[in-house]
Design a protein around this motif. Structure first.
Motif, PDB file in Angstrom:
ATOM      1  N   HIS A 131       0.841  -1.202   0.000  1.00  0.00           N
ATOM      2  CA  HIS A 131       0.000   0.000   0.000  1.00  0.00           C
ATOM      3  C   HIS A 131       0.871   1.245   0.000  1.00  0.00           C
ATOM      4  O   HIS A 131       2.088   1.174   0.187  1.00  0.00           O
ATOM      5  CB  HIS A 131      -0.933  -0.001   1.224  1.00  0.00           C
ATOM      6  CG  HIS A 131      -0.218   0.176   2.532  1.00  0.00           C
ATOM      7  ND1 HIS A 131       0.471  -0.846   3.158  1.00  0.00           N
ATOM      8  CD2 HIS A 131      -0.059   1.270   3.328  1.00  0.00           C
ATOM      9  CE1 HIS A 131       1.003  -0.410   4.278  1.00  0.00           C
ATOM     10  NE2 HIS A 131       0.707   0.884   4.411  1.00  0.00           N
ATOM     11  N   GLY A 159       9.249  -9.935  10.459  1.00  0.00           N
ATOM     12  CA  GLY A 159       8.405  -9.191   9.508  1.00  0.00           C
ATOM     13  C   GLY A 159       8.704  -7.711   9.496  1.00  0.00           C
ATOM     14  O   GLY A 159       7.843  -6.892   9.829  1.00  0.00           O
ATOM     15  N   LEU A 161       9.702  -3.906   7.826  1.00  0.00           N
ATOM     16  CA  LEU A 161       9.120  -3.132   6.729  1.00  0.00           C
ATOM     17  C   LEU A 161       9.836  -3.450   5.414  1.00  0.00           C
ATOM     18  O   LEU A 161      11.047  -3.674   5.409  1.00  0.00           O
ATOM     19  CB  LEU A 161       9.276  -1.642   7.058  1.00  0.00           C
ATOM     20  CG  LEU A 161       8.340  -0.720   6.307  1.00  0.00           C
ATOM     21  CD1 LEU A 161       6.941  -0.802   6.908  1.00  0.00           C
ATOM     22  CD2 LEU A 161       8.839   0.717   6.375  1.00  0.00           C
ATOM     23  N   HIS A 218       4.789   0.055   0.078  1.00  0.00           N
ATOM     24  CA  HIS A 218       5.461  -0.713   1.131  1.00  0.00           C
ATOM     25  C   HIS A 218       4.512  -1.761   1.717  1.00  0.00           C
ATOM     26  O   HIS A 218       3.295  -1.718   1.493  1.00  0.00           O
ATOM     27  CB  HIS A 218       6.021   0.208   2.219  1.00  0.00           C
ATOM     28  CG  HIS A 218       4.973   1.008   2.929  1.00  0.00           C
ATOM     29  ND1 HIS A 218       4.341   2.095   2.364  1.00  0.00           N
ATOM     30  CD2 HIS A 218       4.427   0.879   4.170  1.00  0.00           C
ATOM     31  CE1 HIS A 218       3.466   2.592   3.209  1.00  0.00           C
ATOM     32  NE2 HIS A 218       3.485   1.871   4.319  1.00  0.00           N
ATOM     33  N   ARG A 229       7.075  -8.230  17.754  1.00  0.00           N
ATOM     34  CA  ARG A 229       7.706  -7.118  17.036  1.00  0.00           C
ATOM     35  C   ARG A 229       6.902  -5.846  17.215  1.00  0.00           C
ATOM     36  O   ARG A 229       5.925  -5.625  16.532  1.00  0.00           O
ATOM     37  CB  ARG A 229       7.794  -7.432  15.537  1.00  0.00           C
ATOM     38  CG  ARG A 229       8.637  -6.411  14.775  1.00  0.00           C
ATOM     39  CD  ARG A 229       8.024  -5.986  13.430  1.00  0.00           C
ATOM     40  NE  ARG A 229       6.805  -5.237  13.564  1.00  0.00           N
ATOM     41  CZ  ARG A 229       6.128  -4.709  12.550  1.00  0.00           C
ATOM     42  NH1 ARG A 229       6.526  -4.854  11.317  1.00  0.00           N
ATOM     43  NH2 ARG A 229       5.009  -4.016  12.753  1.00  0.00           N
ATOM     44  N   LEU A 231       6.590  -2.018  16.505  1.00  0.00           N
ATOM     45  CA  LEU A 231       7.123  -0.972  15.618  1.00  0.00           C
ATOM     46  C   LEU A 231       6.354   0.307  15.899  1.00  0.00           C
ATOM     47  O   LEU A 231       5.143   0.363  15.692  1.00  0.00           O
ATOM     48  CB  LEU A 231       6.957  -1.399  14.151  1.00  0.00           C
ATOM     49  CG  LEU A 231       7.314  -0.363  13.079  1.00  0.00           C
ATOM     50  CD1 LEU A 231       8.804  -0.008  13.111  1.00  0.00           C
ATOM     51  CD2 LEU A 231       6.943  -0.884  11.683  1.00  0.00           C
ATOM     52  N   ILE A 233       5.428   3.932  14.958  1.00  0.00           N
ATOM     53  CA  ILE A 233       5.455   4.754  13.738  1.00  0.00           C
ATOM     54  C   ILE A 233       4.968   6.163  14.058  1.00  0.00           C
ATOM     55  O   ILE A 233       3.916   6.340  14.681  1.00  0.00           O
ATOM     56  CB  ILE A 233       4.574   4.129  12.633  1.00  0.00           C
ATOM     57  CG1 ILE A 233       5.124   2.749  12.248  1.00  0.00           C
ATOM     58  CG2 ILE A 233       4.515   5.032  11.411  1.00  0.00           C
ATOM     59  CD1 ILE A 233       4.332   2.035  11.169  1.00  0.00           C
ATOM     60  N   ILE A 286      -5.107  -0.441   9.765  1.00  0.00           N
ATOM     61  CA  ILE A 286      -4.859  -1.099   8.480  1.00  0.00           C
ATOM     62  C   ILE A 286      -5.045  -2.608   8.607  1.00  0.00           C
ATOM     63  O   ILE A 286      -5.479  -3.270   7.677  1.00  0.00           O
ATOM     64  CB  ILE A 286      -3.456  -0.721   7.974  1.00  0.00           C
ATOM     65  CG1 ILE A 286      -3.288  -1.094   6.506  1.00  0.00           C
ATOM     66  CG2 ILE A 286      -2.359  -1.347   8.826  1.00  0.00           C
ATOM     67  CD1 ILE A 286      -2.051  -0.496   5.854  1.00  0.00           C
TER      68      ILE A 286
HETATM   69  O1  LIG Z   1       3.672  -2.567  10.814  1.00  0.00           O
HETATM   70  C1  LIG Z   1       4.130  -2.752   9.692  1.00  0.00           C
HETATM   71  O2  LIG Z   1       4.858  -3.684   9.417  1.00  0.00           O
HETATM   72  C2  LIG Z   1       3.831  -1.798   8.556  1.00  0.00           C
HETATM   73  C3  LIG Z   1       2.751  -0.861   8.914  1.00  0.00           C
HETATM   74  C4  LIG Z   1       2.353   0.063   7.831  1.00  0.00           C
HETATM   75  O3  LIG Z   1       2.820   0.044   6.731  1.00  0.00           O
HETATM   76  C5  LIG Z   1       1.331   1.032   8.150  1.00  0.00           C
HETATM   77  O4  LIG Z   1       0.809   1.014   9.274  1.00  0.00           O
HETATM   78  O5  LIG Z   1       1.036   1.872   7.254  1.00  0.00           O
END
Ligand SMILES: O=C(O)CCC(=O)C(=O)O
Length: 301
Positions: A131, A159, A161, A218, A229, A231, A233, A286
């Motif tokens: 996306h 997993g 990015l 991505h 994991r 992450l 953001i 998402i």
């Molecule tokens: O958490 C991930 O691996 C990617 C998340 C992502 O691309 C998003 O939240 O837009």
């Protein structure tokens, strides 16, 4: 601002080579940029959030739970808007805000944050399909990016990015299915045209950051690891890039200036952007949106 105008401002954190590489490829990986002190504090706070999820009524809707979530084994796919908690907000204003200024120009606003998890035993697929971010939150120009911070060591098994280099300069895609229902990822026929063989995976030890341009295509594979994991953001925009849709991302720090000054003029990029649905009544994540597309633990990556 063009890349040349941005590069004319002295860098705060990144090297010239890193900045130029970001403009060319649409992504960046900076290993171990974040200090252990920060990572330890963020992990302690994150553990508290997970603990609190066990008995949470989810009043604010910030938790997105996987179907197999239960108090004994909490499975949070996403915690939305961690910036509403002081520690994460201070982090969003620290060195990664300097990184965003190096790539967006000196005047930067905060857009939103999220904490994405992949868990070892979830029955739900924790893959994220291909996306682009900007169709979730269109802005008057494309100087918008997201910075991911790995809170734990993230290898291929967890997993990380993945980004298709140069895709930020290519076309934008509608992220709806054939019935015009938003899916948050590219249509199968569009995915079939992607050069996924060229995709770059961005694993890194804890404290590493990933940066991806809001137009960059991505994704991330499901975890095959026994480790969680997390992450974190944080998304930022150049102060002269103004959102023109009601996103579900509007929390208290939305559009706060994190570096420089507010813009006096908006900058408009002539390239059009597909629109998201009306999320003014709420937004989940998402994972929840892409869920309808999955019938197994392997995303169509
Ligand atoms: O958490 C991930 O691996 C990617 C998340 C992502 O691309 C998003 O939240 O837009």
């Amino acid at each position: 601002m063009t890349p040349e105008e941005i590069l004319s401002h002295p860098a705060k954190v990144l090297t010239e080579e890193q900045r130029v590489s970001y403009f060319e490829t649409g992504y960046l990986l900076v290993e171990k940029l974040i200090s252990d002190t920060w990572i330890d504090a963020l992990n302690r706070q994150t553990a508290e959030l997970v603990e609190a999820s066990k008995h949470s009524e989810n009043e604010k809707g910030f938790y997105d739970f996987a179907p197999d979530h239960c108090p004994e084994t909490p499975r949070i796919r996403r915690f939305s808007a961690p910036d509403t908690i002081d520690l994460y907000w201070r982090f969003a204003n620290d060195v990664i805000a300097d990184v965003s200024a190096d790539l967006l120009g000196p005047n930067v606003t905060f857009h939103h944050s999220k904490l994405n998890f992949k868990w070892p035993t979830t029955k739900d697929s924790n893959a994220v399909g291909w996306h682009q971010d900007i169709p979730f939150y269109p802005h008057t120009n494309y100087n918008v990016l997201a910075i991911g911070t790995y809170l734990t060591d993230t290898t291929e098994a967890e997993g990380p990015l993945m980004v298709i280099p140069g895709s930020h300069e290519d076309r934008l895609y509608e992220q709806y299915d054939e019935n015009d229902v938003w899916t948050g990822e590219l249509k199968p026929q569009d995915k079939a045209t992607l050069n996924t063989d060229s995709a770059v995976s961005l694993p890194g030890p804890k404290g590493s950051i990933t940066v991806h341009h809001s137009r960059a295509v991505h994704a991330s594979r499901p975890s095959s690891s026994q480790n969680v994991r997390p992450l974190l953001i944080n998304a930022y925009a150049s102060a002269d890039a103004f959102p023109y849709t009601d996103g579900g991302a509007v929390e208290r720090n939305y559009r706060k200036i994190v570096r420089g000054q507010p813009a006096k003029w908006a900058h408009h990029d002539p390239r059009p952007c597909p629109l998201p649905p009306d999320w003014s009544a709420g937004y989940t994540s998402i994972y929840a949106q892409q869920e309808s597309l999955r019938d197994s633990d392997t995303a169509d990556l």
